[in-house]
Design an enzyme around this catalytic site. Sequence first.
Site, mmCIF file in Angstrom:
data_model
loop_
_atom_site.group_PDB
_atom_site.id
_atom_site.type_symbol
_atom_site.label_atom_id
_atom_site.label_comp_id
_atom_site.label_asym_id
_atom_site.label_seq_id
_atom_site.Cartn_x
_atom_site.Cartn_y
_atom_site.Cartn_z
ATOM 1 N N ASP A 1 32.895 42.340 30.747
ATOM 2 C CA ASP A 1 33.985 42.971 31.592
ATOM 3 C C ASP A 1 34.900 43.645 30.907
ATOM 4 O O ASP A 1 35.255 43.179 29.735
ATOM 5 C CB ASP A 1 34.701 41.570 32.279
ATOM 6 C CG ASP A 1 34.982 41.675 33.682
ATOM 7 O OD1 ASP A 1 35.296 42.932 34.053
ATOM 8 O OD2 ASP A 1 35.043 40.709 34.478
ATOM 9 N N HIS B 1 38.902 51.474 32.648
ATOM 10 C CA HIS B 1 39.219 50.261 33.193
ATOM 11 C C HIS B 1 38.091 49.252 32.800
ATOM 12 O O HIS B 1 37.972 47.988 32.872
ATOM 13 C CB HIS B 1 39.461 50.272 34.550
ATOM 14 C CG HIS B 1 40.717 50.808 34.962
ATOM 15 N ND1 HIS B 1 41.793 49.956 35.320
ATOM 16 C CD2 HIS B 1 41.155 52.013 35.210
ATOM 17 C CE1 HIS B 1 42.729 50.674 35.592
ATOM 18 N NE2 HIS B 1 42.447 52.035 35.476
HETATM 19 P P1 ADQ Z 1 36.995 44.535 38.754
HETATM 20 O O1 ADQ Z 1 35.502 44.545 37.939
HETATM 21 O O2 ADQ Z 1 36.799 44.604 40.247
HETATM 22 O O3 ADQ Z 1 37.881 45.555 38.107
HETATM 23 P P2 ADQ Z 1 38.795 42.051 38.110
HETATM 24 O O4 ADQ Z 1 39.538 42.741 37.275
HETATM 25 O O5 ADQ Z 1 38.419 40.533 38.296
HETATM 26 O O6 ADQ Z 1 37.288 42.947 38.339
HETATM 27 O O7 ADQ Z 1 39.448 42.650 39.533
HETATM 28 C C1 ADQ Z 1 39.018 42.074 40.790
HETATM 29 C C2 ADQ Z 1 40.318 41.978 41.848
HETATM 30 O O8 ADQ Z 1 39.883 41.948 43.176
HETATM 31 C C3 ADQ Z 1 41.085 40.830 41.394
HETATM 32 O O9 ADQ Z 1 42.736 41.303 41.801
HETATM 33 C C4 ADQ Z 1 40.887 39.698 42.611
HETATM 34 O O10 ADQ Z 1 41.789 38.867 43.069
HETATM 35 C C5 ADQ Z 1 40.330 40.676 43.704
HETATM 36 N N1 ADQ Z 1 38.966 39.814 44.189
HETATM 37 C C6 ADQ Z 1 38.164 39.636 43.800
HETATM 38 N N2 ADQ Z 1 37.048 38.879 44.724
HETATM 39 C C7 ADQ Z 1 37.898 38.933 45.817
HETATM 40 C C8 ADQ Z 1 37.763 38.670 47.268
HETATM 41 N N3 ADQ Z 1 36.682 37.779 47.503
HETATM 42 N N4 ADQ Z 1 38.565 38.745 48.172
HETATM 43 C C9 ADQ Z 1 39.404 39.461 47.788
HETATM 44 N N5 ADQ Z 1 40.002 39.923 46.679
HETATM 45 C C10 ADQ Z 1 38.961 39.786 45.453
HETATM 46 C C11 ADQ Z 1 37.670 46.690 37.232
HETATM 47 C C12 ADQ Z 1 37.282 45.953 35.769
HETATM 48 C C13 ADQ Z 1 37.833 44.914 35.039
HETATM 49 C C14 ADQ Z 1 39.232 45.115 35.227
HETATM 50 C C15 ADQ Z 1 39.925 45.824 36.464
HETATM 51 C C16 ADQ Z 1 41.399 46.355 36.152
HETATM 52 O O11 ADQ Z 1 35.881 45.860 35.899
HETATM 53 O O12 ADQ Z 1 37.468 44.539 33.966
HETATM 54 O O13 ADQ Z 1 40.288 44.185 34.668
HETATM 55 O O14 ADQ Z 1 39.011 46.960 36.793
HETATM 56 O O15 ADQ Z 1 41.385 47.340 35.086
#
Ligand code: ADQ
Length: 457
Positions: free
Chosen positions: A364, A156
């Site tokens: 990311d 991921h």
């Molecule tokens: P993350 O690094 O966690 O994931 P991201 O893909 O942006 O990054 O996903 C974060 C998730 O958490 C989103 O669904 C978002 O809505 C939720 N989120 C963020 N902040 C929040 C908050 N304050 N309250 C509630 N929910 C919140 C890892 C990798 C990414 C990759 C994903 C999926 O780092 O690059 O896209 O896995 O493969």
Amino acid sequence: MSRRLIIASNRTAAPGEPRAGGLAVALSDALNERGGGVWFGWSGEVVERETRGVRLFADGAIDFALADLTQAEHDGFYLGYSNRALWPVFHYRTDLAHFDEEDFAAYETVNRRFGRLLAQLTRPEDVVWIHDYHFMLMGAEMRASGWDGLMGFFLHIPFPAPEVFTALPQHQRLARGLAAFDLVGFQTDRDTANFRRYLLEHCGGVQREDGTIRVFDRVLRAETFSIGIDPEDFARLAVSPEGRSAAERLGRMIENRALVFGVDRMDYSKGLPQRMAAFGRMLDESPGMRGTVSFLQIAPPSRESVDAYQALRAELDGLAGRINADHGDLDWVPIRYLARGYPREALAGLYRIARVALVTPLYDGMNLVAKEFVAAQDPEDPGVLILSGFAGAAEQMPDALLVNPHDIAGMADAIERGLLMPIDERKERWNALITGVREKDIAWWRVSFLKALEERA
Ligand code: ADQ
């Protein structure tokens, strides 16, 4: 009849898990659509003394199999090697990495123990799909336990350039671990190319005519499967009563000012200080914008016990305070910064009223926030996505305003441009973006990965 699917990920969506995000939903769907299956992972429990077994229970069609970690395993495997070595190196932060042999030993121990536990749960005709950087050695352990069925892995987070990956003293051990899988999936072509180049240049791998690679006496397929979201679901959440209510609460607070919005886990890879600095710079350089715009950043702390996160927290507290002190007024707070999580409905409602979203990670794997923001927009009045060129999502989203997150002046210009963008351009860009988000949604990701894996049968 389709084969039984077995999924392994460090955290699962077992009932009671607090963090049921997009990935958890996708994997639950994958299991449910196949009429059930097994989801194996860490229980979230840290126990004093070693436990050997798994806790088995069913939730609907899904059989959960959860194992505990001992305190030493949690410290060495999870906080240590996973979060202090793999996470920084894979995000190009070798300066923050701790290369501790004992941490790696704990990582090996947990992968070995979990691999054996999982091998006991599988039947020869099952398909096994293992997720993410915590479990890179688990497949090799499954093979060592004598299990030789179909097995895929999805990373991921980014896979770095070989010149950076090789900074990990155990890089070759990790690569051998990955070679145990039939299919290894990455978020972007950039990651897939890095992995393939590493195998060819550092491990004596040979590319075969069908695109597979022969390496470490195995034949491996490495391809790109960019993860997506469920855009219809997000659009629905954005106008749900909870979504509207969150938007109204914030709307009352910022009055009729334009909203610049960011939402991230508090992590040094997300570029939060640079983003705040860019907002401050925009206010410095464009006095006309002062008082007309509010920036809300939501950033719940994660992995607090790792030092780098504490330093980041202190830096953000200082930056937000300084910008507010320099620019704020009796009736205007430029930056609001909330270090807590919010329900998905509330986030969706806030995305919808934002004029500009700042999704500017330094690096990311993909970034689901960028896709969620696009899905939540009002088609008649869509906001503008400002996206880092270093997010995996940039490969699929060229119609965002792409920025370099290290270029504070460039980001400040992009924020102003986004705030002033005419409605026609906003609609044109949004239409292109939503088309891509719908085309490669979460179902596409899951189906295309499993199809590619089962073609190997
Ligand atoms: P993350 O690094 O966690 O994931 P991201 O893909 O942006 O990054 O996903 C974060 C998730 O958490 C989103 O669904 C978002 O809505 C939720 N989120 C963020 N902040 C929040 C908050 N304050 N309250 C509630 N929910 C919140 C890892 C990798 C990414 C990759 C994903 C999926 O780092 O690059 O896209 O896995 O493969």
